[in-house]
Write a protein that holds these residues in place. Structure first.
Motif, PDB file in Angstrom:
ATOM      1  N   CYS A  74       0.851  -1.183   0.000  1.00 54.39           N
ATOM      2  CA  CYS A  74       0.000   0.000   0.000  1.00 54.39           C
ATOM      3  C   CYS A  74       0.889   1.235   0.000  1.00 54.39           C
ATOM      4  CB  CYS A  74      -0.896  -0.021   1.238  1.00 54.39           C
ATOM      5  SG  CYS A  74      -2.169   1.230   1.222  1.00 54.39           S
ATOM      6  N   GLU A  75       0.840   1.998  -1.090  1.00 53.46           N
ATOM      7  CA  GLU A  75       1.665   3.193  -1.170  1.00 53.46           C
ATOM      8  C   GLU A  75       0.977   4.236  -2.040  1.00 53.46           C
ATOM      9  OE1 GLU A  75       4.655   1.911  -4.753  1.00 53.46           O
ATOM     10  OE2 GLU A  75       5.172   1.278  -2.741  1.00 53.46           O
ATOM     11  N   ASP A  76       1.286   5.482  -1.774  1.00 58.56           N
ATOM     12  CA  ASP A  76       0.753   6.580  -2.561  1.00 58.56           C
ATOM     13  C   ASP A  76       1.417   6.607  -3.928  1.00 58.56           C
ATOM     14  OD1 ASP A  76      -0.796   7.369  -0.434  1.00 58.56           O
ATOM     15  OD2 ASP A  76       0.534   8.996   0.173  1.00 58.56           O
ATOM     16  N   ILE A  77       0.695   7.103  -4.927  1.00 57.22           N
ATOM     17  CA  ILE A  77       1.297   7.298  -6.236  1.00 57.22           C
ATOM     18  C   ILE A  77       2.241   8.494  -6.165  1.00 57.22           C
ATOM     19  CG2 ILE A  77      -0.645   6.285  -7.468  1.00 57.22           C
ATOM     20  CD1 ILE A  77      -1.475   9.176  -8.248  1.00 57.22           C
ATOM     21  N   THR A  78       3.213   8.549  -7.060  1.00 61.27           N
ATOM     22  CA  THR A  78       4.172   9.649  -7.044  1.00 61.27           C
ATOM     23  C   THR A  78       3.877  10.684  -8.120  1.00 61.27           C
ATOM     24  OG1 THR A  78       5.659   8.376  -8.456  1.00 61.27           O
ATOM     25  CG2 THR A  78       6.018   8.233  -6.071  1.00 61.27           C
ATOM     26  N   GLU A  79       3.008  10.339  -9.068  1.00 60.78           N
ATOM     27  CA  GLU A  79       2.670  11.270 -10.137  1.00 60.78           C
ATOM     28  C   GLU A  79       1.753  12.375  -9.612  1.00 60.78           C
ATOM     29  OE1 GLU A  79       1.896   7.951 -10.369  1.00 60.78           O
ATOM     30  OE2 GLU A  79       3.597   7.314 -11.574  1.00 60.78           O
ATOM     31  N   THR A  80       1.698  13.479 -10.361  1.00 55.30           N
ATOM     32  CA  THR A  80       0.747  14.536 -10.031  1.00 55.30           C
ATOM     33  C   THR A  80      -0.609  14.182 -10.615  1.00 55.30           C
ATOM     34  OG1 THR A  80       1.304  15.836 -11.988  1.00 55.30           O
ATOM     35  CG2 THR A  80       2.521  16.329  -9.955  1.00 55.30           C
ATOM     36  N   PHE A  81      -1.655  14.776 -10.057  1.00 59.15           N
ATOM     37  CA  PHE A  81      -3.017  14.539 -10.508  1.00 59.15           C
ATOM     38  C   PHE A  81      -3.829  15.792 -10.263  1.00 59.15           C
ATOM     39  CE2 PHE A  81      -2.279  12.911  -6.256  1.00 59.15           C
ATOM     40  CZ  PHE A  81      -3.252  13.545  -5.503  1.00 59.15           C
ATOM     41  N   THR A  95      -0.136  16.560  -5.577  1.00 61.22           N
ATOM     42  CA  THR A  95       0.493  15.300  -5.179  1.00 61.22           C
ATOM     43  C   THR A  95      -0.167  14.771  -3.906  1.00 61.22           C
ATOM     44  OG1 THR A  95       2.116  16.385  -3.771  1.00 61.22           O
ATOM     45  CG2 THR A  95       2.722  16.082  -6.102  1.00 61.22           C
ATOM     46  N   CYS A  96       0.165  13.542  -3.571  1.00 62.46           N
ATOM     47  CA  CYS A  96      -0.354  12.957  -2.335  1.00 62.46           C
ATOM     48  C   CYS A  96       0.180  13.700  -1.119  1.00 62.46           C
ATOM     49  CB  CYS A  96       0.006  11.478  -2.262  1.00 62.46           C
ATOM     50  SG  CYS A  96      -0.857  10.486  -3.507  1.00 62.46           S
ATOM     51  N   VAL A  97       1.392  14.226  -1.199  1.00 61.59           N
ATOM     52  CA  VAL A  97       1.938  15.019  -0.094  1.00 61.59           C
ATOM     53  C   VAL A  97       1.061  16.259   0.127  1.00 61.59           C
ATOM     54  CG1 VAL A  97       3.912  16.404   0.662  1.00 61.59           C
ATOM     55  CG2 VAL A  97       4.286  14.188  -0.437  1.00 61.59           C
ATOM     56  N   TRP A  98       0.642  16.903  -0.946  1.00 63.99           N
ATOM     57  CA  TRP A  98      -0.229  18.063  -0.859  1.00 63.99           C
ATOM     58  C   TRP A  98      -1.563  17.681  -0.202  1.00 63.99           C
ATOM     59  CZ3 TRP A  98      -5.038  19.211  -3.032  1.00 63.99           C
ATOM     60  CH2 TRP A  98      -5.445  20.542  -2.922  1.00 63.99           C
ATOM     61  N   VAL A  99      -2.150  16.559  -0.636  1.00 62.11           N
ATOM     62  CA  VAL A  99      -3.425  16.105  -0.063  1.00 62.11           C
ATOM     63  C   VAL A  99      -3.242  15.804   1.427  1.00 62.11           C
ATOM     64  CG1 VAL A  99      -5.176  14.280  -0.083  1.00 62.11           C
ATOM     65  CG2 VAL A  99      -4.326  15.221  -2.240  1.00 62.11           C
ATOM     66  N   GLY A 100      -2.131  15.165   1.789  1.00 58.57           N
ATOM     67  CA  GLY A 100      -1.882  14.778   3.172  1.00 58.57           C
ATOM     68  C   GLY A 100      -1.681  15.945   4.121  1.00 58.57           C
TER      69      GLY A 100
END
Length: 104
Positions: A74-81, A95-100
């Motif tokens: 289980c890991e976050d994707i690294t691409e932007t969306f 990014t997932c960092v932004w969402v987190g």
């Protein structure tokens, strides 16, 4: 065999509420805004990372439609969306960092 990667899909999909109402064009961001949405048919299957159903070795609270053949990572994707806000505004290149960084 190598472990499969557990990722949320980036496309929109339909979910079905417990009462049978179909909600069209949803995303994993929408599902993740409220934990109970993971119980909607179609949510956990499309958003295993968001719904915390990655790599379970024991029966999960929200089982998938088909059994896993190997443990998942289980890991976050690294691409932007792109993120679509509830009002319909699209925020591009996140990014997932932004969402987190947000406490929903």
């Amino acid at each position: 065999t190598s472990p499969s990667v557990c990722e949320d899909i980036t496309e929109t999909f339909n979910v079905v509420k417990p009462g049978g109402t179909t909600i069209r064009g949803r995303t994993c961001v929408w599902v993740g805004a409220f934990d109970f949405r993971c119980d909607f048919d179609g949510a956990a299957e499309n958003c295993p990372l968001t719904c915390s159903v990655c790599g379970s070795q024991s029966p999960s609270e929200r089982p998938s439609l088909s059994p896993s053949t190997s443990p998942s990572v289980c890991e976050d994707i690294t691409e932007t969306f792109n993120v679509v806000k509830p009002g319909g505004t699209t925020i591009r290149g996140r990014t997932c960092v932004w969402v987190g960084a947000f406490d929903f």
